[in-house]
Design a protein around this motif. Structure first.
Motif, mmCIF file in Angstrom:
data_model
loop_
_atom_site.group_PDB
_atom_site.id
_atom_site.type_symbol
_atom_site.label_atom_id
_atom_site.label_comp_id
_atom_site.label_asym_id
_atom_site.label_seq_id
_atom_site.Cartn_x
_atom_site.Cartn_y
_atom_site.Cartn_z
ATOM 1 N N GLU A 46 30.234 0.678 51.629
ATOM 2 C CA GLU A 46 30.631 0.641 50.219
ATOM 3 C C GLU A 46 30.422 -0.749 49.630
ATOM 4 O OE1 GLU A 46 34.740 1.643 49.624
ATOM 5 O OE2 GLU A 46 34.568 1.659 47.436
ATOM 6 N N GLY A 47 29.871 -0.787 48.414
ATOM 7 C CA GLY A 47 29.649 -2.057 47.738
ATOM 8 C C GLY A 47 28.276 -2.660 47.987
ATOM 9 N N ARG A 48 27.608 -2.186 49.045
ATOM 10 C CA ARG A 48 26.278 -2.704 49.346
ATOM 11 C C ARG A 48 25.219 -1.876 48.624
ATOM 12 N NH1 ARG A 48 26.912 -6.040 53.964
ATOM 13 N NH2 ARG A 48 24.810 -6.770 53.462
ATOM 14 N N ILE A 49 23.958 -2.293 48.777
ATOM 15 C CA ILE A 49 22.860 -1.582 48.129
ATOM 16 C C ILE A 49 22.354 -0.450 49.025
ATOM 17 C CG2 ILE A 49 21.144 -3.203 49.030
ATOM 18 C CD1 ILE A 49 19.569 -2.785 46.418
ATOM 19 N N SER A 50 22.062 0.688 48.405
ATOM 20 C CA SER A 50 21.394 1.800 49.095
ATOM 21 C C SER A 50 19.972 1.861 48.570
ATOM 22 C CB SER A 50 22.088 3.131 48.806
ATOM 23 O OG SER A 50 23.400 3.160 49.308
ATOM 24 N N ILE A 51 19.012 1.957 49.473
ATOM 25 C CA ILE A 51 17.605 2.072 49.086
ATOM 26 C C ILE A 51 17.036 3.317 49.733
ATOM 27 C CG2 ILE A 51 15.321 1.015 49.095
ATOM 28 C CD1 ILE A 51 16.688 -1.712 49.265
ATOM 29 N N LEU A 52 16.637 4.268 48.902
ATOM 30 C CA LEU A 52 16.048 5.507 49.388
ATOM 31 C C LEU A 52 14.567 5.507 49.022
ATOM 32 C CD1 LEU A 52 19.138 6.318 48.091
ATOM 33 C CD2 LEU A 52 18.565 8.317 49.446
ATOM 34 N N ASN A 53 13.743 5.872 49.978
ATOM 35 C CA ASN A 53 12.298 5.761 49.800
ATOM 36 C C ASN A 53 11.600 7.119 49.733
ATOM 37 O OD1 ASN A 53 11.966 2.814 49.924
ATOM 38 N ND2 ASN A 53 12.761 3.046 52.000
ATOM 39 N N CYS A 54 10.458 7.118 49.075
ATOM 40 C CA CYS A 54 9.691 8.347 48.896
ATOM 41 C C CYS A 54 8.218 7.975 48.786
ATOM 42 C CB CYS A 54 10.177 9.043 47.627
ATOM 43 S SG CYS A 54 9.336 10.568 47.200
ATOM 44 N N GLY A 76 31.531 8.149 46.605
ATOM 45 C CA GLY A 76 31.139 9.338 45.857
ATOM 46 C C GLY A 76 29.633 9.535 45.753
ATOM 47 N N ASP A 77 28.884 8.522 46.139
ATOM 48 C CA ASP A 77 27.420 8.654 46.143
ATOM 49 C C ASP A 77 26.930 9.408 47.374
ATOM 50 O OD1 ASP A 77 27.089 5.266 44.887
ATOM 51 O OD2 ASP A 77 27.228 7.153 43.781
ATOM 52 N N SER A 78 27.807 9.640 48.316
ATOM 53 C CA SER A 78 27.417 10.346 49.545
ATOM 54 C C SER A 78 26.955 11.757 49.199
ATOM 55 C CB SER A 78 28.601 10.410 50.518
ATOM 56 O OG SER A 78 28.984 9.108 50.908
ATOM 57 N N ALA A 79 25.693 12.045 49.486
ATOM 58 C CA ALA A 79 25.063 13.313 49.115
ATOM 59 C C ALA A 79 23.659 13.310 49.697
ATOM 60 C CB ALA A 79 25.001 13.477 47.594
ATOM 61 N N VAL A 80 22.943 14.400 49.493
ATOM 62 C CA VAL A 80 21.523 14.434 49.839
ATOM 63 C C VAL A 80 20.721 14.122 48.581
ATOM 64 C CG1 VAL A 80 19.603 15.847 50.677
ATOM 65 C CG2 VAL A 80 21.891 16.123 51.668
ATOM 66 N N TYR A 81 19.779 13.200 48.692
ATOM 67 C CA TYR A 81 18.954 12.785 47.562
ATOM 68 C C TYR A 81 17.532 13.301 47.759
ATOM 69 C CZ TYR A 81 22.753 9.851 46.043
ATOM 70 O OH TYR A 81 23.972 9.416 45.598
ATOM 71 N N PHE A 82 17.052 14.034 46.761
ATOM 72 C CA PHE A 82 15.709 14.584 46.804
ATOM 73 C C PHE A 82 14.810 13.837 45.824
ATOM 74 C CE2 PHE A 82 16.051 18.286 49.472
ATOM 75 C CZ PHE A 82 17.374 18.656 49.400
ATOM 76 N N CYS A 83 13.654 13.471 46.299
ATOM 77 C CA CYS A 83 12.596 12.930 45.474
ATOM 78 C C CYS A 83 11.715 14.105 45.038
ATOM 79 C CB CYS A 83 11.795 11.928 46.310
ATOM 80 S SG CYS A 83 10.305 11.305 45.553
ATOM 81 N N ALA A 84 11.274 14.101 43.786
ATOM 82 C CA ALA A 84 10.404 15.168 43.292
ATOM 83 C C ALA A 84 9.307 14.567 42.429
ATOM 84 C CB ALA A 84 11.200 16.198 42.487
ATOM 85 N N ALA A 85 8.157 15.202 42.454
ATOM 86 C CA ALA A 85 7.027 14.754 41.645
ATOM 87 C C ALA A 85 6.513 15.924 40.820
ATOM 88 C CB ALA A 85 5.920 14.222 42.553
ATOM 89 N N LYS A 86 6.141 15.630 39.578
ATOM 90 C CA LYS A 86 5.647 16.687 38.690
ATOM 91 C C LYS A 86 4.135 16.725 38.704
ATOM 92 C CE LYS A 86 5.669 16.570 34.086
ATOM 93 N NZ LYS A 86 4.368 17.092 33.672
ATOM 94 N N VAL A 132 27.972 6.858 52.366
ATOM 95 C CA VAL A 132 28.516 5.566 51.974
ATOM 96 C C VAL A 132 29.917 5.458 52.563
ATOM 97 C CG1 VAL A 132 29.129 4.036 50.075
ATOM 98 C CG2 VAL A 132 27.174 5.597 49.853
ATOM 99 N N LYS A 133 30.093 4.510 53.462
ATOM 100 C CA LYS A 133 31.361 4.383 54.180
ATOM 101 C C LYS A 133 32.280 3.376 53.497
ATOM 102 C CE LYS A 133 29.169 5.577 58.538
ATOM 103 N NZ LYS A 133 29.530 6.983 58.325
ATOM 104 N N PRO A 134 33.562 3.760 53.346
ATOM 105 C CA PRO A 134 34.527 2.850 52.691
ATOM 106 C C PRO A 134 34.749 1.571 53.514
ATOM 107 C CG PRO A 134 35.426 5.070 52.919
ATOM 108 C CD PRO A 134 34.167 5.032 53.716
#
Lengths: 114, 112
Positions: free
Chosen positions: B15-23, B83-93, B110-112
């Motif tokens: 928690e409080g740190r940066i999350s970087i998700l790549n695609c 609360g950001d803990s979830a699955v994140y999907f990247c999509a392209a049109k 995201v751990k407290p």
């Protein structure tokens, strides 16, 4: 706020049964979609519609069929359910041009075929 | 063959740190990219998007970066919240039919 509804949310059914998954949206969106998703996998487009009386097959081959008689309603039907149809089915719609990049999703139907 | 790839199935951040998700993507005809967030037993919800003519788009704690030459985009969340803990999907049109092509998703914890 997107208003798109799917029923039922969960369905457990025996092999060979005919099922219809309902999807309705109250936003007046012309384009609607059906996706199939398994855990840990991407969403696969199985059907879409540009508007009333339009239905197209998506990238993933599916034994299901769809109809679009009314703008707000886009049901999906499986004539004879099989265990291989077990999956989550997600319905979505998108607003008209020029804002048609985003899709709004319903909550999904989790289908289990025994 | 997958046109949109999310090579990290999961990511754990404090928690409080940066999350970087790549695609990564392979098709040069994609003209729009989107990120969706999905909680269990719910449908995906739209998070942020970027046009192929831009290289950055920011919305509050969320920023998406696009590197067209590398065919790579990333989603930055800072500061990360539980609360950001979830699955994140990247999509392209796809420029032609206008349909979205999704990656397999990255599960963010995201751990407290």
């Amino acid at each position: 706020e997107a208003d798109i509804y799917q029923t039922p949310r969960y369905l457990v059914i025996g092999t060979g049964k005919k099922i219809t998954l309902e999807c309705s949206q109250t936003m007046g969106h012309d384009k609607m979609y059906w996706y199939q998703q398994d855990p840990g996998m991407e969403l696969h487009l199985i059907h879409y519609s540009y508007g009333v009386n339009s239905t197209e097959k998506g990238d993933l081959s599916s034994e299901s069929t769809v109809s679009r008689i009314r703008t707000e309603h886009f049901p999906l039907t499986l004539e004879s359910a099989r265990p291989s149809h077990t999956s989550q089915y997600l319905c979505a719609s998108s607003p008209p041009y020029p804002s048609l990049n985003e899709q709004f999703f319903g909550p999904g139907t989790r289908l289990t075929v025994l | 063959d997958q046109q949109v790839k999310q090579n990290s199935p999961s990511l754990s951040v404090q928690e409080g740190r940066i999350s970087i998700l790549n695609c990564d993507y392979t098709n040069s005809m994609f003209d729009y990219f989107l990120w969706y967030k999905k909680y269990p037993a719910e449908g995906p919800t739209f998070l942020i998007s970027i046009s192929s003519i831009k290289d950055k788009n920011e919305d509050g704690r969320f920023t998406v970066f696009l590197n067209k030459s590398a065919k790579h985009l990333s989603l930055h969340i800072v500061p990360s919240q539980p609360g950001d803990s979830a699955v994140y999907f990247c999509a392209a049109k796809d420029r032609g039919q206008g349909n979205l092509i999704f990656g397999k998703g990255t599960k963010l914890s995201v751990k407290p």
